[in-house]
Design a protein around this motif. Structure first.
Motif, PDB file in Angstrom:
ATOM      1  N   GLU A 189      -7.889  -3.827  10.481  1.00 58.02           N
ATOM      2  CA  GLU A 189      -7.505  -4.678   9.339  1.00 58.02           C
ATOM      3  C   GLU A 189      -6.062  -4.423   8.922  1.00 58.02           C
ATOM      4  OE1 GLU A 189     -10.449  -3.342   9.729  1.00 58.02           O
ATOM      5  OE2 GLU A 189     -11.980  -4.812   9.171  1.00 58.02           O
ATOM      6  N   GLY A 196       2.730   9.395   9.002  1.00 63.72           N
ATOM      7  CA  GLY A 196       1.900   9.229  10.203  1.00 63.72           C
ATOM      8  C   GLY A 196       2.752   9.027  11.438  1.00 63.72           C
ATOM      9  N   HIS A 220       2.658   7.189   3.626  1.00 64.18           N
ATOM     10  CA  HIS A 220       1.663   7.556   4.644  1.00 64.18           C
ATOM     11  C   HIS A 220       2.013   6.926   5.991  1.00 64.18           C
ATOM     12  CE1 HIS A 220       0.161   3.658   3.332  1.00 64.18           C
ATOM     13  NE2 HIS A 220      -0.648   3.610   4.368  1.00 64.18           N
ATOM     14  N   TYR A 221       2.654   5.749   5.952  1.00 65.51           N
ATOM     15  CA  TYR A 221       3.072   5.121   7.201  1.00 65.51           C
ATOM     16  C   TYR A 221       4.148   5.970   7.889  1.00 65.51           C
ATOM     17  CZ  TYR A 221       0.730   0.726   5.887  1.00 65.51           C
ATOM     18  OH  TYR A 221      -0.179  -0.239   5.551  1.00 65.51           O
ATOM     19  N   ASN A 252     -15.180   5.147  13.396  1.00 59.89           N
ATOM     20  CA  ASN A 252     -15.076   3.682  13.351  1.00 59.89           C
ATOM     21  C   ASN A 252     -15.686   3.124  14.643  1.00 59.89           C
ATOM     22  OD1 ASN A 252     -14.420   1.157  12.453  1.00 59.89           O
ATOM     23  ND2 ASN A 252     -12.209   1.539  12.289  1.00 59.89           N
ATOM     24  N   GLY A 276      -7.804  14.849  16.732  1.00 63.71           N
ATOM     25  CA  GLY A 276      -6.859  14.747  15.616  1.00 63.71           C
ATOM     26  C   GLY A 276      -7.344  13.773  14.555  1.00 63.71           C
ATOM     27  N   ALA A 277      -7.866  12.634  14.999  1.00 64.05           N
ATOM     28  CA  ALA A 277      -8.368  11.651  14.045  1.00 64.05           C
ATOM     29  C   ALA A 277      -9.626  12.168  13.351  1.00 64.05           C
ATOM     30  CB  ALA A 277      -8.663  10.327  14.764  1.00 64.05           C
ATOM     31  N   PHE A 278     -10.422  12.931  14.095  1.00 63.36           N
ATOM     32  CA  PHE A 278     -11.625  13.531  13.509  1.00 63.36           C
ATOM     33  C   PHE A 278     -11.240  14.526  12.407  1.00 63.36           C
ATOM     34  CE2 PHE A 278     -14.811  17.003  13.559  1.00 63.36           C
ATOM     35  CZ  PHE A 278     -15.908  16.290  13.100  1.00 63.36           C
ATOM     36  N   GLY A 335     -12.754   9.030  16.552  1.00 63.62           N
ATOM     37  CA  GLY A 335     -12.799  10.299  15.829  1.00 63.62           C
ATOM     38  C   GLY A 335     -13.032  10.120  14.339  1.00 63.62           C
ATOM     39  N   PHE A 352      -8.694  14.370  10.520  1.00 64.58           N
ATOM     40  CA  PHE A 352      -8.337  13.588   9.339  1.00 64.58           C
ATOM     41  C   PHE A 352      -9.595  13.110   8.607  1.00 64.58           C
ATOM     42  CE2 PHE A 352      -7.580   9.438   7.358  1.00 64.58           C
ATOM     43  CZ  PHE A 352      -6.578   9.780   6.454  1.00 64.58           C
ATOM     44  N   ALA A 353     -10.578  12.655   9.377  1.00 67.20           N
ATOM     45  CA  ALA A 353     -11.811  12.149   8.770  1.00 67.20           C
ATOM     46  C   ALA A 353     -12.540  13.254   8.010  1.00 67.20           C
ATOM     47  CB  ALA A 353     -12.721  11.554   9.849  1.00 67.20           C
ATOM     48  N   ALA A 407      -3.701  15.565  19.776  1.00 66.52           N
ATOM     49  CA  ALA A 407      -4.287  15.713  18.442  1.00 66.52           C
ATOM     50  C   ALA A 407      -3.304  15.299  17.360  1.00 66.52           C
ATOM     51  CB  ALA A 407      -4.737  17.160  18.224  1.00 66.52           C
ATOM     52  N   LEU A 440       0.828  -1.219   0.000  1.00 63.75           N
ATOM     53  CA  LEU A 440       0.000   0.000   0.000  1.00 63.75           C
ATOM     54  C   LEU A 440       0.857   1.262   0.000  1.00 63.75           C
ATOM     55  CD1 LEU A 440      -2.710  -1.066   2.625  1.00 63.75           C
ATOM     56  CD2 LEU A 440      -2.862  -1.157   0.130  1.00 63.75           C
ATOM     57  N   ALA A 493     -11.961   7.801   4.004  1.00 62.15           N
ATOM     58  CA  ALA A 493     -10.648   7.149   3.945  1.00 62.15           C
ATOM     59  C   ALA A 493     -10.561   5.987   4.942  1.00 62.15           C
ATOM     60  CB  ALA A 493      -9.537   8.160   4.221  1.00 62.15           C
ATOM     61  N   VAL A 494     -11.319   6.067   6.018  1.00 60.72           N
ATOM     62  CA  VAL A 494     -11.272   5.004   7.022  1.00 60.72           C
ATOM     63  C   VAL A 494     -12.565   4.201   6.977  1.00 60.72           C
ATOM     64  CG1 VAL A 494     -11.048   4.455   9.467  1.00 60.72           C
ATOM     65  CG2 VAL A 494      -9.755   6.361   8.499  1.00 60.72           C
ATOM     66  N   ALA A 495     -12.430   2.921   6.659  1.00 62.04           N
ATOM     67  CA  ALA A 495     -13.611   2.060   6.577  1.00 62.04           C
ATOM     68  C   ALA A 495     -14.000   1.575   7.974  1.00 62.04           C
ATOM     69  CB  ALA A 495     -13.315   0.875   5.670  1.00 62.04           C
ATOM     70  N   ILE A 496     -15.283   1.312   8.148  1.00 63.40           N
ATOM     71  CA  ILE A 496     -15.764   0.706   9.403  1.00 63.40           C
ATOM     72  C   ILE A 496     -15.182  -0.704   9.486  1.00 63.40           C
ATOM     73  CG2 ILE A 496     -17.814  -0.066  10.669  1.00 63.40           C
ATOM     74  CD1 ILE A 496     -17.859   2.893  10.470  1.00 63.40           C
ATOM     75  N   THR A 497     -14.641  -1.044  10.638  1.00 65.00           N
ATOM     76  CA  THR A 497     -13.954  -2.336  10.737  1.00 65.00           C
ATOM     77  C   THR A 497     -14.920  -3.522  10.652  1.00 65.00           C
ATOM     78  OG1 THR A 497     -12.435  -3.668  12.034  1.00 65.00           O
ATOM     79  CG2 THR A 497     -14.033  -2.382  13.270  1.00 65.00           C
TER      80      THR A 497
END
Lengths: 152, 136
Positions: B29, A15, A11-12, B113, A75-77, B110, A79-80, B14, A7, A86-90
């Protein structure tokens, strides 16, 4: 290289730098060590009278750890919002999330550190026990993930 | 906690949460695929996070008398011994089973998920059992 990182790698790495900057900012500005799993015990110290959860280090740090955790969500919000979808529901089954979470929570607190506390903060402060902890949990995690994969 | 201190803690968190989302570690995953050695990207996450933190942890106490907002530079509390190794081994089993470790369980909320709430409940329960029955 391609087969090791199907992938991509950027980005790894990017991040990881952001994670490191967060822990660094916390340390340079306040002197605090930004592990994560203590957050669970320190938050429980508000509700539990068990001596093991009322330890001074938990009670003393529970306010900032809660704010720190709120920052994680924020922070994650962000990004969303910037990268919607970009982030799928697990799809990991619920029992794996619950039981895995339980073991991870128990183990991290017994070891006094998780991927952040031992993996980042511990190694970055050059502590040998943390390095041993990281090698140990990588080994059991890789073994467990393979086992679960074979059984499916 | 002063406002400046509070804001720095929030901003530090953040950045951490943003990094977890950017590196896709908030997706179990992706973590499981790493642990099954199909995509080694998480080594890059760990490596770059450690290198960045290493600079701050090693330089700050040498260049500054105290943190910018006062207080003292604290140290990650590690005690060598069986508890650390046993705990790490159990932690790894849980991590490998769920693909979730503490940071992503919190940050993942956030990104919406929401099944990670299940992992979060498990993490709290595990921390409670440890603190209630297995504290030092």
């Amino acid at each position: 290289m391609e087969s090791l990182f199907p992938l991509g790698l950027l980005h790894y790495a990017f991040g990881g730098v952001l994670i490191g900057l967060g822990v660094s900012l916390l340390y340079v500005a306040t002197g605090l060590v930004g592990g994560t799993s203590s957050f669970f015990s320190s938050t429980l110290s508000w509700f539990s009278r068990a001596p093991g959860l009322r330890e001074e280090r938990y009670v003393a740090s529970r306010s900032w750890r809660l704010v720190y955790a709120a920052g994680f969500v924020l922070g994650a919000f962000a990004f969303a919002v910037l990268a919607p979808g970009a982030v799928a529901i697990t799809q990991v089954p619920a029992w794996q999330l619950v039981l895995g979470g339980f073991l991870a929570g128990f183990g991290a607190r017994l070891a006094n550190g998780c991927t952040a506390g031992h993996g980042i903060c511990g190694i970055a402060s050059m502590q040998v026990p943390s390095l041993l902890a990281v090698l140990t949990f990588l080994a059991t995690a890789i073994g467990t993930a393979h086992l679960v994969g074979w059984l499916k | 906690m002063s406002l400046a201190r509070l804001l720095c803690v929030l901003a530090g968190g953040a950045l951490f949460g943003l990094g977890l989302a950017v590196s896709t570690m908030v997706q179990p995953e992706v973590v499981i695929s790493f642990l099954r050695l199909k995509d080694l990207g998480l080594l890059a996450v760990l490596g770059s996070a450690v290198m960045t933190t290493l600079v701050a942890y090693q330089l700050a106490p040498r260049l500054l008398k105290r943190p910018l907002l006062g207080g003292a530079f604290q140290k990650h509390a590690v005690t060598p011994g069986a508890r650390t190794i046993l705990g790490a081994a159990i932690f790894g089993v849980g991590w490998g089973l769920s693909g979730v470790c503490p940071g992503p369980a919190v940050a993942g909320l956030g990104t919406g998920n929401w099944p990670l709430l299940l992992a979060l409940a498990g993490l709290f329960a595990g921390a409670w059992v440890q603190g209630r029955f297995f504290a030092r």
